[in-house]
Scaffold this motif. Structure first.
Motif, mmCIF file in Angstrom:
data_model
loop_
_atom_site.group_PDB
_atom_site.id
_atom_site.type_symbol
_atom_site.label_atom_id
_atom_site.label_comp_id
_atom_site.label_asym_id
_atom_site.label_seq_id
_atom_site.Cartn_x
_atom_site.Cartn_y
_atom_site.Cartn_z
ATOM 1 N N THR A 201 10.886 -13.118 -0.553
ATOM 2 C CA THR A 201 11.684 -13.939 -1.455
ATOM 3 C C THR A 201 11.516 -15.403 -1.116
ATOM 4 O OG1 THR A 201 13.305 -12.163 -1.630
ATOM 5 C CG2 THR A 201 13.990 -14.337 -2.374
ATOM 6 N N THR A 202 10.708 -16.091 -1.899
ATOM 7 C CA THR A 202 10.504 -17.526 -1.705
ATOM 8 C C THR A 202 10.645 -18.228 -3.042
ATOM 9 O OG1 THR A 202 8.127 -17.203 -2.005
ATOM 10 C CG2 THR A 202 8.954 -17.257 0.248
ATOM 11 N N GLY A 203 11.533 -19.170 -3.102
ATOM 12 C CA GLY A 203 11.703 -19.953 -4.322
ATOM 13 C C GLY A 203 12.414 -19.210 -5.428
ATOM 14 N N THR A 204 13.090 -18.093 -5.095
ATOM 15 C CA THR A 204 13.814 -17.343 -6.108
ATOM 16 C C THR A 204 15.292 -17.431 -5.813
ATOM 17 O OG1 THR A 204 11.973 -15.815 -6.331
ATOM 18 C CG2 THR A 204 14.079 -15.099 -7.201
ATOM 19 N N SER A 205 16.068 -17.840 -6.768
ATOM 20 C CA SER A 205 17.499 -18.004 -6.554
ATOM 21 C C SER A 205 18.269 -17.393 -7.688
ATOM 22 C CB SER A 205 17.851 -19.490 -6.430
ATOM 23 O OG SER A 205 19.250 -19.670 -6.374
ATOM 24 N N ALA A 206 19.465 -16.890 -7.361
ATOM 25 C CA ALA A 206 20.325 -16.338 -8.388
ATOM 26 C C ALA A 206 21.134 -17.420 -9.080
ATOM 27 C CB ALA A 206 21.275 -15.315 -7.761
ATOM 28 N N VAL A 207 21.031 -18.648 -8.591
ATOM 29 C CA VAL A 207 21.764 -19.774 -9.167
ATOM 30 C C VAL A 207 20.915 -20.412 -10.263
ATOM 31 C CG1 VAL A 207 22.864 -21.969 -8.668
ATOM 32 C CG2 VAL A 207 22.879 -20.160 -6.956
ATOM 33 N N THR A 208 21.548 -20.775 -11.349
ATOM 34 C CA THR A 208 20.828 -21.386 -12.456
ATOM 35 C C THR A 208 20.242 -22.733 -12.044
ATOM 36 O OG1 THR A 208 22.312 -20.324 -14.018
ATOM 37 C CG2 THR A 208 21.034 -22.186 -14.828
ATOM 38 N N GLN B 249 25.351 -8.861 -6.915
ATOM 39 C CA GLN B 249 24.959 -10.268 -7.009
ATOM 40 C C GLN B 249 24.101 -10.706 -5.829
ATOM 41 O OE1 GLN B 249 25.449 -12.051 -9.656
ATOM 42 N NE2 GLN B 249 24.488 -13.912 -8.854
ATOM 43 N N TYR B 250 24.412 -10.186 -4.624
ATOM 44 C CA TYR B 250 23.660 -10.599 -3.441
ATOM 45 C C TYR B 250 22.200 -10.143 -3.498
ATOM 46 C CZ TYR B 250 23.610 -5.827 -1.542
ATOM 47 O OH TYR B 250 23.385 -4.477 -1.351
ATOM 48 N N ALA B 251 21.910 -9.141 -4.334
ATOM 49 C CA ALA B 251 20.570 -8.565 -4.375
ATOM 50 C C ALA B 251 19.729 -9.057 -5.556
ATOM 51 C CB ALA B 251 20.664 -7.041 -4.424
ATOM 52 N N VAL B 252 20.291 -9.893 -6.419
ATOM 53 C CA VAL B 252 19.590 -10.308 -7.631
ATOM 54 C C VAL B 252 18.277 -11.013 -7.305
ATOM 55 C CG1 VAL B 252 19.687 -11.886 -9.602
ATOM 56 C CG2 VAL B 252 21.639 -10.420 -9.087
ATOM 57 N N GLY B 253 18.298 -11.942 -6.362
ATOM 58 C CA GLY B 253 17.080 -12.671 -6.003
ATOM 59 C C GLY B 253 16.004 -11.761 -5.437
ATOM 60 N N ASP B 254 16.410 -10.820 -4.587
ATOM 61 C CA ASP B 254 15.447 -9.902 -3.977
ATOM 62 C C ASP B 254 14.848 -8.961 -5.013
ATOM 63 O OD1 ASP B 254 15.675 -10.665 -1.143
ATOM 64 O OD2 ASP B 254 17.719 -9.952 -1.330
ATOM 65 N N VAL B 255 15.679 -8.451 -5.906
ATOM 66 C CA VAL B 255 15.174 -7.555 -6.949
ATOM 67 C C VAL B 255 14.230 -8.308 -7.882
ATOM 68 C CG1 VAL B 255 15.817 -6.110 -8.922
ATOM 69 C CG2 VAL B 255 17.193 -6.042 -6.834
ATOM 70 N N ALA B 256 14.558 -9.557 -8.196
ATOM 71 C CA ALA B 256 13.693 -10.352 -9.061
ATOM 72 C C ALA B 256 12.330 -10.583 -8.417
ATOM 73 C CB ALA B 256 14.362 -11.692 -9.375
ATOM 74 N N THR B 257 12.330 -10.891 -7.125
ATOM 75 C CA THR B 257 11.066 -11.097 -6.418
ATOM 76 C C THR B 257 10.240 -9.823 -6.386
ATOM 77 O OG1 THR B 257 12.010 -12.826 -5.029
ATOM 78 C CG2 THR B 257 10.027 -11.751 -4.215
#
Length: 302
Positions: free
Chosen positions: A154-161, A233-241
């Motif tokens: 996970t690099t450069g991926t954030s759950a924040v808009t 919510q804590y996993a959104v960035g990881d799942v997206a990556t």
């Protein structure tokens, strides 16, 4: 002379016998160390068969003494730690304090070493109170998060808009200057200036790659999974990556992640296999394989 001939013949026979025994032992050892890649309960048409066979060939996953793999059986945390240890060779990023052990992991526990390494490498952690809960099932989203954290995917991926590029590229002066000077400039001079003006206008429009990078992880999740609201919510960035890297495998519907359900041995094998593919450490499965259709792929523009 006859006695000497007999002794020489006996010595040669003994040497030949020893060579045969050594050769037989080597063949037996080779046969024992050769990994089993076929299992009685994993048929060629089983959806995860290519993933299972690929990792079994590398001794990352193994079957049971009865010749089965039990692909639908949930994976516990201790087994997941053992699979991680065989699949990835990551340097430790933290150390367990001297004398500190999980209260529910005895010293002679079969997975004590894999659990310790999974913690030190950043893949897994314990629960409050000093417990690891080795016999607790691993959910699919927990497995995805563990793989992403341990391998630092996970690099450069954030759950924040994040604001898009177009919000800051709005030059005010260029909208006024052409109107005032267009009458004063000769037509030929304006024509000469066009090669300089056009690239600037094109640069002001962000590329597709920039727009994708600027969009939040939640945008990809909601446009990929029908059950996106069930992803913590804590996993959104990881799942997206993991989704962008084609690590996620969903059977039978690629749009349904089932994040909180216990992950089966077949599902964990597929996730680990695709993670190795993303790292370039294993060959991707064939495009014409039935399993290929269950690898989640993002839509253009997400």
């Amino acid at each position: 002379m006859t006695q000497l001939t007999k002794l020489v013949s006996a010595g040669v026979s003994l040497l030949t016998l020893n060579l045969i025994v050594v050769a037989a032992g080597a063949l037996e050892t080779s046969a024992q160390s050769s990994p089993t890649t076929t299992f009685s309960d994993v048929q060629p048409n089983y959806w995860a068969q290519p993933f299972i066979r690929g990792l079994a060939a590398r001794n990352i996953v193994t079957g049971y003494p009865d010749g089965t793999f039990r692909p639908e059986q949930p994976v516990d945390r201790d087994e997941f730690a053992a699979i991680i240890r065989k699949a990835f060779d990551q340097p430790p990023i933290r150390q367990i304090q001297s004398g500190a052990v999980y209260k529910d992991i005895p010293t002679n526990y079969w997975a004590s070493r894999p659990i310790e390494e999974a913690y030190q490498q950043g893949f897994m952690a314990g629960y409050p109170g000093g417990y690891f809960r080795p016999n607790q099932s691993v959910s699919k989203v927990e497995a995805i998060v563990a793989l992403n954290k341990g391998l630092n995917l996970t690099t450069g991926t954030s759950a924040v808009t994040v604001p898009t590029v177009t919000q800051r590229v709005v030059p005010q002066k260029t909208a006024q200057k052409p109107v005032k000077r267009r009458v004063l400039m000769p037509l030929a001079f304006t024509t000469l200036m066009q090669p300089l003006l056009i690239p600037k206008a094109q640069a002001a429009s962000p590329s597709t790659t920039d727009r994708q990078a600027a969009r939040p992880a939640s945008f990809l999740i909601t446009n990929t999974y029908a059950d996106a609201n069930n992803i913590p919510q804590y996993a959104v960035g990881d799942v997206a990556t993991a989704t962008r890297k084609n690590i996620v495998v969903n059977y039978p519907n690629t749009k349904v992640l089932n994040p909180s359900q216990p992950a089966t041995r077949g599902e964990i094998t597929a996730l680990v296999y695709q993670t190795l593919v993303a790292q370039g450490k294993i060959e991707p499965i064939a495009i014409n394989s039935p399993a290929y259709q269950y690898i989640v792929r993002t839509k253009p523009g997400t």
